[in-house]
Motif scaffolding. Structure first.
Motif, PDB file in Angstrom:
ATOM      1  N   SER A  29       2.662  -7.889   5.592  1.00  0.00           N
ATOM      2  CA  SER A  29       3.541  -8.202   4.478  1.00  0.00           C
ATOM      3  C   SER A  29       2.749  -8.160   3.184  1.00  0.00           C
ATOM      4  O   SER A  29       1.664  -8.724   3.089  1.00  0.00           O
ATOM      5  CB  SER A  29       4.140  -9.599   4.663  1.00  0.00           C
ATOM      6  OG  SER A  29       4.846  -9.986   3.509  1.00  0.00           O
ATOM      7  N   GLU A  30       3.328  -7.482   2.187  1.00  0.00           N
ATOM      8  CA  GLU A  30       2.758  -7.495   0.838  1.00  0.00           C
ATOM      9  C   GLU A  30       3.400  -8.592   0.000  1.00  0.00           C
ATOM     10  O   GLU A  30       2.809  -9.056  -0.967  1.00  0.00           O
ATOM     11  CB  GLU A  30       3.016  -6.166   0.135  1.00  0.00           C
ATOM     12  CG  GLU A  30       2.304  -5.003   0.734  1.00  0.00           C
ATOM     13  CD  GLU A  30       2.609  -3.708  -0.004  1.00  0.00           C
ATOM     14  OE1 GLU A  30       1.812  -2.778   0.146  1.00  0.00           O
ATOM     15  OE2 GLU A  30       3.619  -3.616  -0.724  1.00  0.00           O
ATOM     16  N   THR A  31       4.610  -8.937   0.344  1.00  0.00           N
ATOM     17  CA  THR A  31       5.357  -9.977  -0.370  1.00  0.00           C
ATOM     18  C   THR A  31       6.004 -10.877   0.672  1.00  0.00           C
ATOM     19  O   THR A  31       6.184 -10.465   1.822  1.00  0.00           O
ATOM     20  CB  THR A  31       6.459  -9.368  -1.264  1.00  0.00           C
ATOM     21  OG1 THR A  31       7.447  -8.765  -0.427  1.00  0.00           O
ATOM     22  CG2 THR A  31       5.901  -8.335  -2.233  1.00  0.00           C
ATOM     23  N   PRO A  32       6.387 -12.089   0.307  1.00  0.00           N
ATOM     24  CA  PRO A  32       6.962 -13.005   1.304  1.00  0.00           C
ATOM     25  C   PRO A  32       8.229 -12.488   1.982  1.00  0.00           C
ATOM     26  O   PRO A  32       8.555 -12.907   3.080  1.00  0.00           O
ATOM     27  CB  PRO A  32       7.266 -14.259   0.487  1.00  0.00           C
ATOM     28  CG  PRO A  32       6.362 -14.190  -0.688  1.00  0.00           C
ATOM     29  CD  PRO A  32       6.190 -12.729  -0.993  1.00  0.00           C
ATOM     30  N   ASN A  33       8.933 -11.554   1.371  1.00  0.00           N
ATOM     31  CA  ASN A  33      10.236 -11.125   1.906  1.00  0.00           C
ATOM     32  C   ASN A  33      10.216  -9.776   2.602  1.00  0.00           C
ATOM     33  O   ASN A  33      11.261  -9.337   3.088  1.00  0.00           O
ATOM     34  CB  ASN A  33      11.262 -11.028   0.781  1.00  0.00           C
ATOM     35  CG  ASN A  33      11.309 -12.248  -0.092  1.00  0.00           C
ATOM     36  OD1 ASN A  33      10.638 -13.225   0.172  1.00  0.00           O
ATOM     37  ND2 ASN A  33      12.074 -12.198  -1.138  1.00  0.00           N
ATOM     38  N   SER A  34       9.092  -9.080   2.639  1.00  0.00           N
ATOM     39  CA  SER A  34       9.078  -7.716   3.154  1.00  0.00           C
ATOM     40  C   SER A  34       7.940  -7.519   4.144  1.00  0.00           C
ATOM     41  O   SER A  34       6.777  -7.789   3.831  1.00  0.00           O
ATOM     42  CB  SER A  34       8.906  -6.722   2.010  1.00  0.00           C
ATOM     43  OG  SER A  34       9.946  -6.885   1.066  1.00  0.00           O
ATOM     44  N   GLY A  88      -6.149   9.907   6.149  1.00  0.00           N
ATOM     45  CA  GLY A  88      -5.019   9.895   7.075  1.00  0.00           C
ATOM     46  C   GLY A  88      -4.220   8.608   7.030  1.00  0.00           C
ATOM     47  O   GLY A  88      -3.122   8.543   7.563  1.00  0.00           O
ATOM     48  N   TYR A  89      -4.789   7.572   6.416  1.00  0.00           N
ATOM     49  CA  TYR A  89      -4.087   6.300   6.254  1.00  0.00           C
ATOM     50  C   TYR A  89      -3.779   6.105   4.778  1.00  0.00           C
ATOM     51  O   TYR A  89      -4.698   5.986   3.963  1.00  0.00           O
ATOM     52  CB  TYR A  89      -4.941   5.122   6.714  1.00  0.00           C
ATOM     53  CG  TYR A  89      -5.236   5.087   8.188  1.00  0.00           C
ATOM     54  CD1 TYR A  89      -4.357   4.494   9.080  1.00  0.00           C
ATOM     55  CD2 TYR A  89      -6.416   5.624   8.683  1.00  0.00           C
ATOM     56  CE1 TYR A  89      -4.645   4.441  10.435  1.00  0.00           C
ATOM     57  CE2 TYR A  89      -6.714   5.571  10.031  1.00  0.00           C
ATOM     58  CZ  TYR A  89      -5.826   4.985  10.901  1.00  0.00           C
ATOM     59  OH  TYR A  89      -6.106   4.927  12.241  1.00  0.00           O
ATOM     60  N   GLU A  90      -2.516   6.117   4.427  1.00  0.00           N
ATOM     61  CA  GLU A  90      -2.120   5.766   3.066  1.00  0.00           C
ATOM     62  C   GLU A  90      -2.133   4.241   2.959  1.00  0.00           C
ATOM     63  O   GLU A  90      -2.314   3.540   3.950  1.00  0.00           O
ATOM     64  CB  GLU A  90      -0.732   6.329   2.754  1.00  0.00           C
ATOM     65  CG  GLU A  90      -0.708   7.837   2.644  1.00  0.00           C
ATOM     66  CD  GLU A  90      -1.513   8.388   1.469  1.00  0.00           C
ATOM     67  OE1 GLU A  90      -1.715   7.672   0.478  1.00  0.00           O
ATOM     68  OE2 GLU A  90      -1.920   9.546   1.548  1.00  0.00           O
ATOM     69  N   THR A  91      -1.868   3.714   1.779  1.00  0.00           N
ATOM     70  CA  THR A  91      -1.987   2.265   1.594  1.00  0.00           C
ATOM     71  C   THR A  91      -0.630   1.569   1.524  1.00  0.00           C
ATOM     72  O   THR A  91      -0.494   0.523   0.904  1.00  0.00           O
ATOM     73  CB  THR A  91      -2.819   1.942   0.340  1.00  0.00           C
ATOM     74  OG1 THR A  91      -2.168   2.495  -0.804  1.00  0.00           O
ATOM     75  CG2 THR A  91      -4.225   2.497   0.467  1.00  0.00           C
ATOM     76  N   THR A  92       0.366   2.140   2.193  1.00  0.00           N
ATOM     77  CA  THR A  92       1.644   1.438   2.329  1.00  0.00           C
ATOM     78  C   THR A  92       1.481   0.348   3.388  1.00  0.00           C
ATOM     79  O   THR A  92       0.564   0.410   4.226  1.00  0.00           O
ATOM     80  CB  THR A  92       2.755   2.407   2.766  1.00  0.00           C
ATOM     81  OG1 THR A  92       2.402   2.952   4.046  1.00  0.00           O
ATOM     82  CG2 THR A  92       2.961   3.523   1.754  1.00  0.00           C
ATOM     83  N   ALA A  93       2.364  -0.625   3.390  1.00  0.00           N
ATOM     84  CA  ALA A  93       2.302  -1.684   4.399  1.00  0.00           C
ATOM     85  C   ALA A  93       2.397  -1.098   5.802  1.00  0.00           C
ATOM     86  O   ALA A  93       1.729  -1.567   6.732  1.00  0.00           O
ATOM     87  CB  ALA A  93       3.419  -2.707   4.157  1.00  0.00           C
TER      88      ALA A  93
END
Length: 129
Positions: free
Chosen positions: A117-122, A86-91
Motif C-alpha cells: 500500500s502506498e496510501t491507507p486506502n489503496s 523489469g520492475y517499475e515502481t508501481t505498487a
C-alpha cells in the motif's frame, strides 16, 4: 492435511516516480509503504535463525524489505535506483519484487501473498500459483 499461515505487516519509507506517467506520480515523491506478507504451508520449517522445524517462515526473513537500503532492504531508498530492470515502481510491481526476492529465501513449498500500500486506502496484491 494441516495448514499454517503466518502474516506480518511492516512499513518502509521510499521515494519513487512512475516512468512516463502523465501526472504528479511522474515526478519524484515519497510514501510510507505498508507491506503485508502471508506465508502458507502444510509443513513447519527451521530457519536461518532457528535450527528446529517449528515455524512456517521466520518473521525476520519475511520482513527483509523493512531494513535500511544500505543493509539490503528498501527503507529510505529511491526505488527507481534500487529495483532491477523489469520492475517499475508501481505498487503492483513493488509487490512482485518483494514476492520474488522473499520467495528465493524460503523452502519451495511455502506459498506467499504480498500486498503493498502506498496510501491507507489503496492496496496492490501479488501471489503466484
Amino acid at each position: 492435511m494441516p495448514k499454517w499461515t503466518v502474516t506480518t505487516e511492516f512499513t518502509f519509507n521510499a521515494a519513487h516516480w512512475i516512468r512516463d506517467y502523465d501526472g504528479p506520480c511522474g515526478r519524484m515523491h515519497g510514501h510510507t509503504y505498508t507491506v503485508r506478507i502471508s506465508a502458507i504451508t502444510s509443513q513447519l520449517h527451521a530457519s536461518e535463525f532457528c535450527p528446529h522445524p517449528v515455524m512456517v517462515a521466520d518473521f525476520r526473513t519475511l520482513k527483509w524489505a523493512k531494513k535500511d537500503v544500505l543493509k539490503g532492504g528498501l527503507d529510505h531508498c529511491v526505488l527507481n535506483e534500487v529495483l532491477p530492470e523489469g520492475y517499475e515502481t508501481t505498487a503492483e510491481m513493488i509487490a512482485k519484487y518483494i514476492y520474488d526476492k522473499t520467495k528465493k529465501d524460503l523452502p519451495a513449498e511455502i506459498k506467499l501473498k504480498v500486498a503493498v500500500s502506498e496510501t491507507p486506502n489503496s492496496w496492490a496484491e501479488y501471489e503466484d500459483d
